[in-house]
Design a protein around this motif. Structure first.
Motif, PDB file in Angstrom:
ATOM      1  N   TYR A  17       0.822  -1.204   0.000  1.00  0.00           N
ATOM      2  CA  TYR A  17       0.000   0.000   0.000  1.00  0.00           C
ATOM      3  C   TYR A  17       0.862   1.262   0.000  1.00  0.00           C
ATOM      4  O   TYR A  17       0.578   2.218  -0.720  1.00  0.00           O
ATOM      5  N   GLY A  20       3.869   0.474  -3.262  1.00  0.00           N
ATOM      6  CA  GLY A  20       3.451  -0.049  -4.557  1.00  0.00           C
ATOM      7  C   GLY A  20       3.783  -1.523  -4.684  1.00  0.00           C
ATOM      8  O   GLY A  20       4.783  -1.994  -4.134  1.00  0.00           O
ATOM      9  N   ARG A  96      -3.444   6.976   0.969  1.00  0.00           N
ATOM     10  CA  ARG A  96      -2.720   6.840  -0.301  1.00  0.00           C
ATOM     11  C   ARG A  96      -3.649   6.403  -1.433  1.00  0.00           C
ATOM     12  O   ARG A  96      -3.239   5.806  -2.403  1.00  0.00           O
ATOM     13  N   GLY A  97      -4.914   6.684  -1.288  1.00  0.00           N
ATOM     14  CA  GLY A  97      -5.853   6.334  -2.346  1.00  0.00           C
ATOM     15  C   GLY A  97      -6.326   4.896  -2.241  1.00  0.00           C
ATOM     16  O   GLY A  97      -6.168   4.236  -1.218  1.00  0.00           O
ATOM     17  N   CYS A  98      -6.892   4.434  -3.317  1.00  0.00           N
ATOM     18  CA  CYS A  98      -7.524   3.119  -3.350  1.00  0.00           C
ATOM     19  C   CYS A  98      -6.529   2.025  -3.738  1.00  0.00           C
ATOM     20  O   CYS A  98      -5.951   2.063  -4.832  1.00  0.00           O
ATOM     21  N   ALA A  99      -6.364   1.062  -2.869  1.00  0.00           N
ATOM     22  CA  ALA A  99      -5.455  -0.047  -3.150  1.00  0.00           C
ATOM     23  C   ALA A  99      -5.885  -0.822  -4.391  1.00  0.00           C
ATOM     24  O   ALA A  99      -5.047  -1.372  -5.120  1.00  0.00           O
ATOM     25  N   ASN A 102      -4.999   1.276  -7.458  1.00  0.00           N
ATOM     26  CA  ASN A 102      -3.545   1.173  -7.578  1.00  0.00           C
ATOM     27  C   ASN A 102      -3.142  -0.175  -8.170  1.00  0.00           C
ATOM     28  O   ASN A 102      -2.286  -0.256  -9.050  1.00  0.00           O
ATOM     29  N   ALA A 105      -3.895  -0.452 -11.866  1.00  0.00           N
ATOM     30  CA  ALA A 105      -2.920   0.311 -12.646  1.00  0.00           C
ATOM     31  C   ALA A 105      -1.585  -0.419 -12.733  1.00  0.00           C
ATOM     32  O   ALA A 105      -0.943  -0.428 -13.781  1.00  0.00           O
ATOM     33  N   GLU A 106      -1.172  -1.045 -11.633  1.00  0.00           N
ATOM     34  CA  GLU A 106       0.121  -1.734 -11.616  1.00  0.00           C
ATOM     35  C   GLU A 106       0.083  -3.112 -12.249  1.00  0.00           C
ATOM     36  O   GLU A 106       1.120  -3.622 -12.675  1.00  0.00           O
TER      37      GLU A 106
END
Length: 182
Positions: A17, A20, A96-99, A102, A105-106
Protein backbone atom coordinates in the motif's frame (compact mmCIF):
# COMPACT_ATOMS: atom_id res chain seq x y z
CA UNK A 1 -3.89 -18.91 8.25
CA UNK A 2 -0.88 -19.54 10.44
CA UNK A 3 0.60 -16.83 12.67
CA UNK A 4 3.51 -16.54 10.21
CA UNK A 5 1.04 -16.20 7.35
CA UNK A 6 -0.80 -13.42 9.16
CA UNK A 7 2.49 -11.58 9.79
CA UNK A 8 3.40 -11.93 6.12
CA UNK A 9 0.04 -10.53 4.98
CA UNK A 10 0.28 -7.64 7.47
CA UNK A 11 3.78 -6.75 6.28
CA UNK A 12 2.77 -7.13 2.64
CA UNK A 13 -0.26 -4.90 3.15
CA UNK A 14 1.78 -2.12 4.69
CA UNK A 15 4.53 -2.34 2.08
CA UNK A 16 2.33 -2.81 -1.00
CA UNK A 17 0.00 0.00 0.00
CA UNK A 18 2.74 2.50 0.91
CA UNK A 19 5.34 1.67 -1.76
CA UNK A 20 3.45 -0.05 -4.56
CA UNK A 21 3.09 -3.68 -5.52
CA UNK A 22 5.77 -3.81 -8.19
CA UNK A 23 8.26 -1.84 -6.05
CA UNK A 24 8.19 -4.39 -3.22
CA UNK A 25 9.98 -7.72 -3.45
CA UNK A 26 9.55 -10.87 -1.41
CA UNK A 27 12.90 -10.29 0.34
CA UNK A 28 11.58 -7.07 1.88
CA UNK A 29 8.27 -8.68 2.86
CA UNK A 30 10.06 -11.61 4.48
CA UNK A 31 12.34 -9.23 6.36
CA UNK A 32 9.46 -7.07 7.61
CA UNK A 33 7.39 -10.07 8.67
CA UNK A 34 10.27 -11.86 10.42
CA UNK A 35 10.13 -14.99 8.27
CA UNK A 36 12.30 -16.55 5.64
CA UNK A 37 11.53 -16.36 1.94
CA UNK A 38 10.99 -20.10 2.06
CA UNK A 39 8.25 -19.65 4.67
CA UNK A 40 6.65 -16.95 2.56
CA UNK A 41 6.61 -19.22 -0.50
CA UNK A 42 5.40 -22.18 1.57
CA UNK A 43 2.50 -20.06 2.82
CA UNK A 44 1.50 -18.36 -0.45
CA UNK A 45 3.27 -20.06 -3.33
CA UNK A 46 4.16 -16.82 -5.12
CA UNK A 47 4.23 -13.07 -4.80
CA UNK A 48 1.24 -12.92 -7.15
CA UNK A 49 -0.82 -15.05 -4.75
CA UNK A 50 0.31 -12.95 -1.80
CA UNK A 51 -0.83 -9.79 -3.61
CA UNK A 52 -4.21 -11.44 -4.24
CA UNK A 53 -4.51 -12.38 -0.55
CA UNK A 54 -3.54 -8.85 0.51
CA UNK A 55 -6.26 -7.36 -1.71
CA UNK A 56 -8.83 -9.97 -0.67
CA UNK A 57 -8.23 -9.10 2.98
CA UNK A 58 -8.64 -5.37 2.30
CA UNK A 59 -11.77 -6.17 0.30
CA UNK A 60 -13.21 -8.19 3.18
CA UNK A 61 -12.71 -5.27 5.59
CA UNK A 62 -14.03 -2.72 3.09
CA UNK A 63 -17.18 -4.72 2.37
CA UNK A 64 -17.84 -5.15 6.09
CA UNK A 65 -17.56 -1.40 6.64
CA UNK A 66 -19.85 -0.67 3.69
CA UNK A 67 -22.43 -3.21 4.87
CA UNK A 68 -22.36 -1.80 8.41
CA UNK A 69 -22.83 1.72 7.02
CA UNK A 70 -25.68 0.60 4.76
CA UNK A 71 -27.33 -1.24 7.67
CA UNK A 72 -27.11 1.90 9.83
CA UNK A 73 -28.97 4.00 7.23
CA UNK A 74 -32.29 5.43 8.35
CA UNK A 75 -34.04 5.11 4.99
CA UNK A 76 -33.61 3.13 1.76
CA UNK A 77 -32.70 6.36 -0.06
CA UNK A 78 -30.01 7.11 2.52
CA UNK A 79 -28.69 3.56 2.13
CA UNK A 80 -28.02 4.18 -1.57
CA UNK A 81 -25.36 6.76 -0.71
CA UNK A 82 -24.04 4.95 2.37
CA UNK A 83 -20.93 3.71 0.51
CA UNK A 84 -19.84 7.36 0.27
CA UNK A 85 -20.03 7.66 4.06
CA UNK A 86 -18.09 4.40 4.35
CA UNK A 87 -15.46 5.86 2.06
CA UNK A 88 -15.16 8.93 4.30
CA UNK A 89 -14.52 6.65 7.30
CA UNK A 90 -12.13 4.39 5.36
CA UNK A 91 -10.15 7.27 3.87
CA UNK A 92 -9.25 8.65 7.27
CA UNK A 93 -6.86 5.71 7.73
CA UNK A 94 -6.04 5.03 4.07
CA UNK A 95 -4.58 8.24 2.71
CA UNK A 96 -2.72 6.84 -0.30
CA UNK A 97 -5.85 6.33 -2.35
CA UNK A 98 -7.52 3.12 -3.35
CA UNK A 99 -5.45 -0.05 -3.15
CA UNK A 100 -7.69 -1.60 -5.81
CA UNK A 101 -7.28 1.25 -8.29
CA UNK A 102 -3.54 1.17 -7.58
CA UNK A 103 -3.45 -2.59 -8.18
CA UNK A 104 -5.40 -2.32 -11.44
CA UNK A 105 -2.92 0.31 -12.65
CA UNK A 106 0.12 -1.73 -11.62
CA UNK A 107 -1.20 -5.11 -12.75
CA UNK A 108 -2.90 -4.63 -16.13
CA UNK A 109 -2.85 -8.36 -16.99
CA UNK A 110 -6.44 -9.53 -16.49
CA UNK A 111 -5.18 -13.05 -15.78
CA UNK A 112 -3.20 -11.91 -12.72
CA UNK A 113 -4.98 -13.21 -9.59
CA UNK A 114 -4.74 -9.82 -7.87
CA UNK A 115 -6.14 -8.01 -10.92
CA UNK A 116 -9.18 -10.28 -10.70
CA UNK A 117 -9.64 -9.48 -6.98
CA UNK A 118 -9.42 -5.73 -7.64
CA UNK A 119 -11.79 -5.84 -10.62
CA UNK A 120 -14.28 -7.95 -8.66
CA UNK A 121 -14.25 -5.39 -5.84
CA UNK A 122 -15.34 -2.71 -8.31
CA UNK A 123 -18.05 -4.99 -9.81
CA UNK A 124 -19.31 -5.73 -6.30
CA UNK A 125 -19.69 -2.02 -5.55
CA UNK A 126 -21.53 -1.43 -8.84
CA UNK A 127 -23.88 -4.32 -8.06
CA UNK A 128 -24.41 -3.04 -4.52
CA UNK A 129 -25.34 0.42 -5.77
CA UNK A 130 -27.81 -1.23 -8.14
CA UNK A 131 -29.36 -3.38 -5.40
CA UNK A 132 -29.68 -0.40 -3.07
CA UNK A 133 -31.18 1.79 -5.80
CA UNK A 134 -33.72 -0.91 -6.67
CA UNK A 135 -34.62 -1.36 -2.99
CA UNK A 136 -35.17 2.39 -2.74
CA UNK A 137 -37.55 2.32 -5.71
CA UNK A 138 -35.37 3.95 -8.35
CA UNK A 139 -36.98 3.39 -11.76
CA UNK A 140 -33.61 2.73 -13.46
CA UNK A 141 -31.32 1.28 -10.79
CA UNK A 142 -28.63 0.17 -13.25
CA UNK A 143 -28.19 3.69 -14.63
CA UNK A 144 -28.07 5.23 -11.16
CA UNK A 145 -25.63 2.55 -9.99
CA UNK A 146 -23.22 3.36 -12.80
CA UNK A 147 -23.41 7.09 -12.09
CA UNK A 148 -22.78 6.51 -8.39
CA UNK A 149 -19.83 4.22 -9.14
CA UNK A 150 -18.29 6.91 -11.35
CA UNK A 151 -18.67 9.50 -8.58
CA UNK A 152 -17.33 7.12 -5.93
CA UNK A 153 -14.30 6.10 -7.97
CA UNK A 154 -13.64 9.70 -8.97
CA UNK A 155 -13.57 10.68 -5.32
CA UNK A 156 -11.09 7.87 -4.68
CA UNK A 157 -8.85 8.79 -7.60
CA UNK A 158 -8.72 12.44 -6.59
CA UNK A 159 -8.23 11.78 -2.87
CA UNK A 160 -4.59 13.01 -2.88
CA UNK A 161 -5.61 16.45 -4.18
CA UNK A 162 -5.83 19.36 -1.72
CA UNK A 163 -9.62 19.66 -2.24
CA UNK A 164 -12.42 17.68 -0.66
CA UNK A 165 -13.70 15.85 -3.72
CA UNK A 166 -15.41 13.25 -1.53
CA UNK A 167 -17.75 15.85 -0.02
CA UNK A 168 -18.59 17.11 -3.50
CA UNK A 169 -19.11 13.57 -4.83
CA UNK A 170 -21.33 12.72 -1.87
CA UNK A 171 -23.45 15.81 -2.47
CA UNK A 172 -23.80 14.95 -6.15
CA UNK A 173 -24.70 11.38 -5.26
CA UNK A 174 -27.46 12.56 -2.93
CA UNK A 175 -28.78 14.86 -5.66
CA UNK A 176 -28.86 11.96 -8.13
CA UNK A 177 -30.70 9.76 -5.66
CA UNK A 178 -33.28 12.49 -4.95
CA UNK A 179 -33.78 13.04 -8.70
CA UNK A 180 -34.82 9.41 -9.13
CA UNK A 181 -38.25 10.26 -7.69
CA UNK A 182 -37.76 7.79 -4.86
Amino acid sequence: MTPAGRRIVAAAEELFYQRGITAVGVDLIAEHSGVTKRTLYNQFGSKDQLVAVYLAERDRRWRALVRDTVDASATPAEAVTAPFEALRIWSAANTRGCAFINALAELPDTAHPAHRVAAEQKRWLLDLFGELAAAAGCPDPAALALQLLVLHEGALATQPLPVDTLAEATGLARTLVRSCSL
